[in-house]
Design a protein around this motif. Sequence first.
Motif, PDB file in Angstrom:
ATOM      1  N   ASP A 221       0.850  -1.199   0.000  1.00 11.10           N
ATOM      2  CA  ASP A 221       0.000   0.000   0.000  1.00 11.10           C
ATOM      3  C   ASP A 221       0.882   1.244   0.000  1.00 11.10           C
ATOM      4  O   ASP A 221       1.927   1.257   0.650  1.00 11.10           O
ATOM      5  CB  ASP A 221      -0.853   0.072   1.263  1.00 11.10           C
ATOM      6  CG  ASP A 221      -1.559  -1.224   1.561  1.00 11.10           C
ATOM      7  OD1 ASP A 221      -2.582  -1.488   0.921  1.00 11.10           O
ATOM      8  OD2 ASP A 221      -1.065  -1.981   2.425  1.00 11.10           O
ATOM      9  N   LYS A 242      -1.627   2.847  -8.997  1.00 13.78           N
ATOM     10  CA  LYS A 242      -2.415   1.612  -8.955  1.00 13.78           C
ATOM     11  C   LYS A 242      -2.667   1.077 -10.357  1.00 13.78           C
ATOM     12  O   LYS A 242      -2.604  -0.119 -10.582  1.00 13.78           O
ATOM     13  CB  LYS A 242      -3.678   1.733  -8.105  1.00 13.78           C
ATOM     14  CG  LYS A 242      -4.740   2.674  -8.508  1.00 13.78           C
ATOM     15  CD  LYS A 242      -5.824   2.764  -7.389  1.00 13.78           C
ATOM     16  CE  LYS A 242      -6.125   4.199  -7.061  1.00 13.78           C
ATOM     17  NZ  LYS A 242      -6.988   4.396  -5.921  1.00 13.78           N
ATOM     18  N   HIS A 248      -1.753  -1.140  -4.338  1.00 19.50           N
ATOM     19  CA  HIS A 248      -2.885  -0.393  -3.799  1.00 19.50           C
ATOM     20  C   HIS A 248      -2.401   0.981  -3.310  1.00 19.50           C
ATOM     21  O   HIS A 248      -1.452   1.072  -2.531  1.00 19.50           O
ATOM     22  CB  HIS A 248      -3.516  -1.165  -2.636  1.00 19.50           C
ATOM     23  CG  HIS A 248      -4.492  -0.338  -1.879  1.00 19.50           C
ATOM     24  ND1 HIS A 248      -4.317  -0.001  -0.568  1.00 19.50           N
ATOM     25  CD2 HIS A 248      -5.625   0.275  -2.285  1.00 19.50           C
ATOM     26  CE1 HIS A 248      -5.316   0.770  -0.187  1.00 19.50           C
ATOM     27  NE2 HIS A 248      -6.124   0.956  -1.214  1.00 19.50           N
ATOM     28  N   GLU A 250      -3.736   5.174  -2.254  1.00 21.31           N
ATOM     29  CA  GLU A 250      -4.837   6.112  -1.991  1.00 21.31           C
ATOM     30  C   GLU A 250      -4.287   7.522  -1.882  1.00 21.31           C
ATOM     31  O   GLU A 250      -3.210   7.723  -1.303  1.00 21.31           O
ATOM     32  CB  GLU A 250      -5.511   5.789  -0.644  1.00 21.31           C
ATOM     33  CG  GLU A 250      -6.176   4.431  -0.561  1.00 21.31           C
ATOM     34  CD  GLU A 250      -7.359   4.284  -1.503  1.00 21.31           C
ATOM     35  OE1 GLU A 250      -7.989   5.316  -1.849  1.00 21.31           O
ATOM     36  OE2 GLU A 250      -7.642   3.150  -1.896  1.00 21.31           O
TER      37      GLU A 250
END
Length: 364
Positions: A221, A242, A248, A250
């Motif tokens: 992540d 991504k 992953h 964000e």
Amino acid sequence: EKGNYRHFMQKEIFEQPIVVAQTLRSYLRGVERTVGLPQMDFDLSAVKRVTIVACGTSFYAGMVAKYWFEQFARVPVDIDVASEFRYRDPVLEDGGLALFISQSGETADTLAALRHAKKAGQKIAVVVNVPTSTMAREADLLLPTHAGPEIGVASTKAFSCQLAVLAALAAHLAVVKGRLTRAEEEEIVEHLTQAPAALNAALDHDEEIAAMAPLIAPARDVLYLGRGPDYPLALEGALKLKEISYIHAEGYAAGEMKHGPIALIDENVPVIVIAPSGPLFEKTVSNMQETQARGGKIVLISDAEGLAEAGDNCLATIEMPKVHPLIAPLVYAVPVQLLAYHVAVAKGTDVDQPRNLAKSVTVE
Ligand code: F6R
């Protein structure tokens, strides 16, 4: 043709100084030092509200534009992803301008949203890279980007050219709304004219970014943080990573960290902080320090001033030239694109043809 480049995406990242210059040339009047737009059959100074609609990377360009239109022109802006826009039955009052942003000019959801807004009596402006596209044909005001054909599925040069057009539109809107003096307009034209050189300076960090890619590639992540117009860049950075590296990722507004995502932080989650020096810098740095205190490994992207203040104790830093806020998102897009690119290369994925993705999404 890829020429000396390994991938179309890499070639398109490196084309940005040229295509942004090419795009700006049709919006800046060099001699008069003014911003000019193509002819339109309505009065831009009468526009009461702008509604921006787009998908994906084009949507993030629109989010940056919202900050600019509101800050420079003081025009209120609504923004939606196209797949949500029609179905929430948006309130579209007379005197509104609806602005659609699309590389292809064919994205099904964006086109359907355009037709919806047209039926509701909005003036229609489009920022598209394909001048023969359906959206271009259906617009009242066509604002082309001159990025040239974009082959890599992950959008790069189309995004920076969209930002260039949107910056010019923000400046022009501010002029017709009486929010900029002649001298201020000239100054903005000057800064925009310097954007291609600043993009070149950003590209000079390619090898350095390639060298840090192995630090990010093993992560499961990755978080991206930014504030103000750099918040959409955090979202764009996460999307790029991504879609081509399958890690992953964000993007968050830096101030939102402590409202939840900070729970994710440990030494295995790299955090990419996009923070030019300026009025918001201190705030972002304090969010960054909260992350560091929990073991988070930071990659700080800032200018010399920002790095001198907050660059210590980072996993890595990337130094951008010091630029005007109106071109910072264009310049900071480059390291974010290069980081995604090199991480994907390090992972050995198919950079130009990532799995499950199509270049133009013509179904809803
Ligand atoms: C991401 C990407 C997509 C597109 C989106 C909209 O790298 O390329 O998110 O930005 O599908 O496409 P256009 O701009 O053609 O409407």
